[in-house]
Design an enzyme around this catalytic site. Structure first.
Site, PDB file in Angstrom:
ATOM      1  N   ASN A   1     -18.152  -1.202  17.710  1.00 49.10           N
ATOM      2  CA  ASN A   1     -16.824  -0.920  18.271  1.00 49.10           C
ATOM      3  C   ASN A   1     -16.938  -0.857  19.796  1.00 49.10           C
ATOM      4  OD1 ASN A   1     -18.386   1.403  17.976  1.00 49.10           O
ATOM      5  ND2 ASN A   1     -16.697   2.742  17.418  1.00 49.10           N
ATOM      6  N   ALA A   2     -18.137  -0.571  20.272  1.00 42.95           N
ATOM      7  CA  ALA A   2     -18.381  -0.527  21.722  1.00 42.95           C
ATOM      8  C   ALA A   2     -18.394  -1.941  22.291  1.00 42.95           C
ATOM      9  CB  ALA A   2     -19.722   0.147  21.994  1.00 42.95           C
ATOM     10  N   GLY A   3     -17.981  -2.042  23.539  1.00 45.03           N
ATOM     11  CA  GLY A   3     -18.050  -3.320  24.250  1.00 45.03           C
ATOM     12  C   GLY A   3     -18.401  -2.988  25.691  1.00 45.03           C
ATOM     13  N   HIS A   4     -19.638  -3.186  26.053  1.00 44.24           N
ATOM     14  CA  HIS A   4     -20.116  -2.800  27.392  1.00 44.24           C
ATOM     15  C   HIS A   4     -20.361  -4.051  28.226  1.00 44.24           C
ATOM     16  CE1 HIS A   4     -21.692   1.275  25.639  1.00 44.24           C
ATOM     17  NE2 HIS A   4     -20.405   1.077  25.463  1.00 44.24           N
TER      18      HIS A   4
ATOM     19  N   THR B   1     -12.822  -5.226  25.745  1.00 39.40           N
ATOM     20  CA  THR B   1     -14.038  -6.039  25.718  1.00 39.40           C
ATOM     21  C   THR B   1     -14.377  -6.454  24.286  1.00 39.40           C
ATOM     22  OG1 THR B   1     -14.780  -4.639  27.529  1.00 39.40           O
ATOM     23  CG2 THR B   1     -16.444  -6.037  26.555  1.00 39.40           C
TER      24      THR B   1
ATOM     25  N   GLY C   1      -9.984  -7.532  22.812  1.00 36.02           N
ATOM     26  CA  GLY C   1      -9.065  -8.294  23.666  1.00 36.02           C
ATOM     27  C   GLY C   1      -7.684  -7.661  23.796  1.00 36.02           C
ATOM     28  N   ARG C   2      -7.485  -6.472  23.178  1.00 34.75           N
ATOM     29  CA  ARG C   2      -6.156  -5.845  23.238  1.00 34.75           C
ATOM     30  C   ARG C   2      -5.859  -5.341  24.658  1.00 34.75           C
ATOM     31  NH1 ARG C   2      -6.735  -1.224  18.828  1.00 34.75           N
ATOM     32  NH2 ARG C   2      -8.851  -1.302  19.613  1.00 34.75           N
TER      33      ARG C   2
ATOM     34  N   ASP D   1     -12.200   0.254  43.462  1.00 32.86           N
ATOM     35  CA  ASP D   1     -11.556  -0.837  44.206  1.00 32.86           C
ATOM     36  C   ASP D   1     -10.178  -1.209  43.653  1.00 32.86           C
ATOM     37  OD1 ASP D   1     -13.508  -1.581  42.090  1.00 32.86           O
ATOM     38  OD2 ASP D   1     -12.536  -3.533  42.286  1.00 32.86           O
TER      39      ASP D   1
ATOM     40  N   ASP E   1     -14.456   2.596  27.704  1.00 34.93           N
ATOM     41  CA  ASP E   1     -14.316   1.483  28.658  1.00 34.93           C
ATOM     42  C   ASP E   1     -14.334   1.927  30.115  1.00 34.93           C
ATOM     43  OD1 ASP E   1     -14.056  -0.212  26.464  1.00 34.93           O
ATOM     44  OD2 ASP E   1     -11.874   0.039  26.413  1.00 34.93           O
TER      45      ASP E   1
ATOM     46  N   GLY F   1     -16.906  -2.350  42.417  1.00 32.59           N
ATOM     47  CA  GLY F   1     -16.783  -3.715  41.904  1.00 32.59           C
ATOM     48  C   GLY F   1     -17.634  -3.844  40.660  1.00 32.59           C
TER      49      GLY F   1
ATOM     50  N   GLN G   1     -18.174   4.725  23.511  1.00 31.26           N
ATOM     51  CA  GLN G   1     -16.835   5.342  23.479  1.00 31.26           C
ATOM     52  C   GLN G   1     -16.703   6.356  24.626  1.00 31.26           C
ATOM     53  OE1 GLN G   1     -18.507   5.113  19.990  1.00 31.26           O
ATOM     54  NE2 GLN G   1     -17.673   3.090  20.350  1.00 31.26           N
TER      55      GLN G   1
ATOM     56  N   LYS H   1     -21.903  -1.217  33.109  1.00 30.65           N
ATOM     57  CA  LYS H   1     -22.271  -1.497  34.502  1.00 30.65           C
ATOM     58  C   LYS H   1     -23.234  -0.421  35.015  1.00 30.65           C
ATOM     59  CE  LYS H   1     -21.527  -1.157  39.163  1.00 30.65           C
ATOM     60  NZ  LYS H   1     -21.005  -1.593  40.392  1.00 30.65           N
TER      61      LYS H   1
ATOM     62  N   LYS I   1     -19.478   2.075  31.430  1.00 28.88           N
ATOM     63  CA  LYS I   1     -20.826   2.565  31.090  1.00 28.88           C
ATOM     64  C   LYS I   1     -21.857   1.436  31.183  1.00 28.88           C
ATOM     65  CE  LYS I   1     -19.123   3.942  27.156  1.00 28.88           C
ATOM     66  NZ  LYS I   1     -17.684   3.770  27.390  1.00 28.88           N
TER      67      LYS I   1
HETATM   68  P1  GDP Z   1     -17.720   0.301  28.980  1.00 28.89           P
HETATM   69  O1  GDP Z   1     -17.298   0.110  27.576  1.00 28.89           O
HETATM   70  O2  GDP Z   1     -17.644   1.727  29.404  1.00 28.89           O
HETATM   71  O3  GDP Z   1     -19.066  -0.291  29.275  1.00 28.89           O
HETATM   72  O4  GDP Z   1     -16.670  -0.492  29.873  1.00 28.89           O
HETATM   73  P2  GDP Z   1     -16.117  -1.982  29.607  1.00 28.89           P
HETATM   74  O5  GDP Z   1     -17.186  -2.952  29.940  1.00 28.89           O
HETATM   75  O6  GDP Z   1     -15.482  -2.073  28.281  1.00 28.89           O
HETATM   76  O7  GDP Z   1     -14.940  -2.054  30.653  1.00 28.89           O
HETATM   77  C1  GDP Z   1     -15.168  -1.834  32.012  1.00 28.89           C
HETATM   78  C2  GDP Z   1     -14.680  -3.041  32.792  1.00 28.89           C
HETATM   79  O8  GDP Z   1     -14.664  -2.697  34.144  1.00 28.89           O
HETATM   80  C3  GDP Z   1     -15.583  -4.253  32.695  1.00 28.89           C
HETATM   81  O9  GDP Z   1     -14.784  -5.405  32.740  1.00 28.89           O
HETATM   82  C4  GDP Z   1     -16.450  -4.159  33.940  1.00 28.89           C
HETATM   83  O10 GDP Z   1     -16.941  -5.422  34.375  1.00 28.89           O
HETATM   84  C5  GDP Z   1     -15.463  -3.595  34.911  1.00 28.89           C
HETATM   85  N1  GDP Z   1     -15.998  -2.767  35.988  1.00 28.89           N
HETATM   86  C6  GDP Z   1     -16.948  -1.795  35.955  1.00 28.89           C
HETATM   87  N2  GDP Z   1     -17.043  -1.169  37.140  1.00 28.89           N
HETATM   88  C7  GDP Z   1     -16.138  -1.758  37.956  1.00 28.89           C
HETATM   89  C8  GDP Z   1     -15.711  -1.513  39.299  1.00 28.89           C
HETATM   90  O11 GDP Z   1     -16.185  -0.625  39.996  1.00 28.89           O
HETATM   91  N3  GDP Z   1     -14.726  -2.325  39.774  1.00 28.89           N
HETATM   92  C9  GDP Z   1     -14.147  -3.304  39.036  1.00 28.89           C
HETATM   93  N4  GDP Z   1     -13.193  -4.036  39.598  1.00 28.89           N
HETATM   94  N5  GDP Z   1     -14.503  -3.535  37.784  1.00 28.89           N
HETATM   95  C10 GDP Z   1     -15.470  -2.769  37.219  1.00 28.89           C
HETATM   96  P1  IMO Z   2     -16.777   1.577  24.587  1.00 28.88           P
HETATM   97  O1  IMO Z   2     -18.183   1.988  24.211  1.00 28.88           O
HETATM   98  C1  IMO Z   2     -12.493   2.076  23.993  1.00 28.88           C
HETATM   99  C2  IMO Z   2     -11.172   3.337  20.006  1.00 28.88           C
HETATM  100  C3  IMO Z   2     -10.363   2.305  19.242  1.00 28.88           C
HETATM  101  C4  IMO Z   2      -9.465   3.224  18.444  1.00 28.88           C
HETATM  102  C5  IMO Z   2     -10.380   4.389  18.078  1.00 28.88           C
HETATM  103  C6  IMO Z   2     -11.011   4.289  16.699  1.00 28.88           C
HETATM  104  O2  IMO Z   2     -16.633   0.135  24.903  1.00 28.88           O
HETATM  105  O3  IMO Z   2     -16.205   2.488  25.601  1.00 28.88           O
HETATM  106  P2  IMO Z   2     -12.950   2.752  15.704  1.00 28.88           P
HETATM  107  O4  IMO Z   2     -13.056   1.276  15.555  1.00 28.88           O
HETATM  108  O5  IMO Z   2     -14.049   3.387  16.470  1.00 28.88           O
HETATM  109  O6  IMO Z   2     -12.730   3.445  14.381  1.00 28.88           O
HETATM  110  O7  IMO Z   2     -11.580   2.989  16.527  1.00 28.88           O
HETATM  111  O8  IMO Z   2     -11.415   4.376  19.063  1.00 28.88           O
HETATM  112  N1  IMO Z   2     -12.489   2.856  20.486  1.00 28.88           N
HETATM  113  C7  IMO Z   2     -12.744   2.513  21.755  1.00 28.88           C
HETATM  114  N2  IMO Z   2     -11.923   2.441  22.829  1.00 28.88           N
HETATM  115  N3  IMO Z   2     -13.802   1.819  24.129  1.00 28.88           N
HETATM  116  C8  IMO Z   2     -14.653   1.902  23.086  1.00 28.88           C
HETATM  117  O9  IMO Z   2     -15.988   1.771  23.200  1.00 28.88           O
HETATM  118  C9  IMO Z   2     -14.119   2.243  21.808  1.00 28.88           C
HETATM  119  N4  IMO Z   2     -14.638   2.391  20.581  1.00 28.88           N
HETATM  120  C10 IMO Z   2     -13.638   2.784  19.785  1.00 28.88           C
HETATM  121  O10 IMO Z   2      -9.630   1.489  20.121  1.00 28.88           O
HETATM  122  O11 IMO Z   2      -8.444   3.732  19.262  1.00 28.88           O
HETATM  123 MG    MG Z   3     -15.936  -1.014  26.466  1.00 26.56          MG
END
Ligand code: GDP
Ligand code: IMO
Ligand code: MG
Length: 427
Positions: free
Chosen positions: A38-41, A298, A301-302, A332, A13, A414, A223, A18, A16
């Site tokens: 499991n990923a949420g981008h 993402t 929701g945890r 920021d 999280d 941002g 991840q 963005k 990546k």
């Molecule tokens: P990922 O799994 O690595 O793609 O990251 P996630 O999307 O799960 O979580 C990153 C969160 O940070 C998302 O809600 C993005 O919209 C937000 N985000 C990314 N870059 C920035 C930043 O520079 N500033 C702020 N405020 N939010 C950001």
């Molecule tokens: P992105 O790509 C954050 C974490 C889970 C748990 C552990 C094992 O959005 O960064 P799994 O379902 O893979 O067996 O869970 O890994 N986890 C993540 N945490 N971002 C992720 O992906 C994750 N994918 C798995 O929360 O702790």
């Molecule tokens: Mg994510």
């Protein structure tokens, strides 16, 4: 410099989605190589706000080919739902392809993920419950079902009947759960096969051909390194390699073809699920970061656990991945803090550690050693050049660079594409 990977430097999280969405503007191909849904981008651009789970974040550029490589485990329902959502927003999926060698998440994987977590009790990993672990276990156990198997109906039925008998034995005899009916699973997945078949390709060939043509390729990690099966905080990790080691394995290209590895790091640290987190802030400061940054998962929701930047984990991540640069996000979020801490070492009693110990019991005891820096206490979201950042903010970027041990290539201020300070060219 045609092939550049963007991976997670911390516990996932990091932003990546963005970063990939931003860099994909220059790319011809964006490919996912590990993990699953499991990923949420999160991607926020002129087309809206999207949560990508399986589909590469380059899908918003019509000229970009998006590949889901053999190293990804695919839940057909999740994939098709994502496709539908994109179509609803008039985003074309005509350049989206999935590997015939990718493994499929089956209903028993999802059920077993839940049952295994429950049986772990207090030691639960806190998985996303998407069936990822059990699907990777079957891959290694040579009991997996791949996309190519689904497309061959006759053989799929034969294989499923053998595998399902084994899985039903586990469900019924070990967990006292209900068995799954062969016909039901077979029919459901045959239907998925029909819907998936237009997307199926030998993605490794597509990727190698693009590289031969000298096209720009972006490899989108999932991840984060500290969740890597080998180098993460085992056993509180995901069930696959997620760092640089997984790139060629998950795509079918030689590792010498990869010219750059960028890891994304938040300007602080978060983690979802169980496991050690030495810089975790269990006080008001942690809640402040969570609420200011809306740190909620993402995918699930945890609430995310929040803490100061962990320089020990970051340096480790940099070294094992051989990073060429780092992208700093969520800068920021620290705008209002009068002082900001960074962790420079761990301590247990009198012993100092400069890399995370492998032993989880020892890691659990690690206390962070902090260095305190002055905050900048002014908004940075509208700044587009490093030189225009307040001096304290520039000093913070320098400190992160020093801790990670590689140059910073961009600073994100941002969530939107344009809210970015480009420090050096990526391609
Ligand atoms: P990922 O799994 O690595 O793609 O990251 P996630 O999307 O799960 O979580 C990153 C969160 O940070 C998302 O809600 C993005 O919209 C937000 N985000 C990314 N870059 C920035 C930043 O520079 N500033 C702020 N405020 N939010 C950001
Ligand atoms: P992105 O790509 C954050 C974490 C889970 C748990 C552990 C094992 O959005 O960064 P799994 O379902 O893979 O067996 O869970 O890994 N986890 C993540 N945490 N971002 C992720 O992906 C994750 N994918 C798995 O929360 O702790
Ligand atoms: Mg994510």
């Amino acid at each position: 410099m045609p092939a550049i990977a963007v991976i997670g430097g911390q516990w996932g999280d990091e932003g990546k989605g963005k970063v990939v969405d931003l860099l994909a503007e220059q790319a011809n191909v964006v490919a996912r190589f590990s993990g699953g849904n499991n990923a949420g981008h999160t991607v926020i651009n002129q087309l809206g706000e999207f949560r990508m789970h399986l589909i590469p974040s380059g899908i918003f550029y019509p000229r970009c080919t998006c590949l889901i490589g053999n190293g990804v485990v695919i839940d057909p329902a999740a994939f098709l739902e994502e496709v539908e959502n994109l179509k609803k927003h008039s985003i074309s999926v005509s350049n989206l392809f999935i590997s015939d060698r990718a493994h499929v998440i089956m209903p028993y994987h999802i059920i077993l993920d839940g049952l295994e977590e429950k049986s772990r009790g207090k030691g639960a990993i806190g998985t996303t419950l998407k069936g990822i672990g059990p699907a990777f276990v079957d891959k290694i156990a040579r009991m997996g079902i791949r996309i190519c198997d689904l497309l061959d109906k006759e053989n799929f039925r034969k294989r499923l009947s053998v595998v399902l008998e084994h899985k039903n034995n586990i469900l019924v005899k070990l967990y006292g759960a209900a068995p799954l009916a062969l016909d039901e699973v077979y029919q459901k997945y045959c239907k998925y096969a029909e819907q998936l078949s237009p997307f199926v390709r030998e993605t490794d060939v597509l990727l190698r051909d693009a590289l031969k043509r000298g096209e720009k390729v972006l490899l989108e990690g999932a991840q984060g390194t500290m969740l890597d099966l080998d180098f993460g905080t085992y056993p509180y990790v995901t069930s696959a390699a997620v760092g640089a080691t997984s790139l060629s394995m998950g795509l079918g290209i030689g590792s010498m073809k990869i010219n750059g590895i960028i890891a994304v790091f938040k300007a602080y640290t978060t983690r979802v699920g169980g496991g050690s987190f030495p810089t975790e802030l269990l006080d008001e400061c942690g809640s402040l970061i969570r609420e200011r940054a809306h740190e909620y998962g993402t995918t699930t929701g945890r609430p995310r656990r929040c803490g100061w930047f962990d320089g020990v984990a970051a340096r480790f991540s940099s070294e094992i991945n051989g990073l060429t640069s780092a992208a700093i996000t969520r800068f920021d979020i620290l705008d209002n803090f009068p002082t900001i801490k960074v962790c420079t070492a761990y301590k247990v009693g009198r012993t100092t550690y400069h890399r995370p110990p492998a032993n989880p019991a020892l890691l659990e005891k690690c206390q962070p050693v902090y260095e305190e820096l002055l905050g900048w206490e002014c908004p940075t979201s509208d700044i587009r050049s490093l030189k225009k950042l307040p001096p304290q903010a520039q000093a913070y970027v320098k400190k992160l660079e020093e801790l990670i041990g590689c140059p910073v290539s961009l600073v994100s201020v941002g969530p939107a594409r344009e809210q970015t300070i480009m420090v050096r060219p990526i391609f």
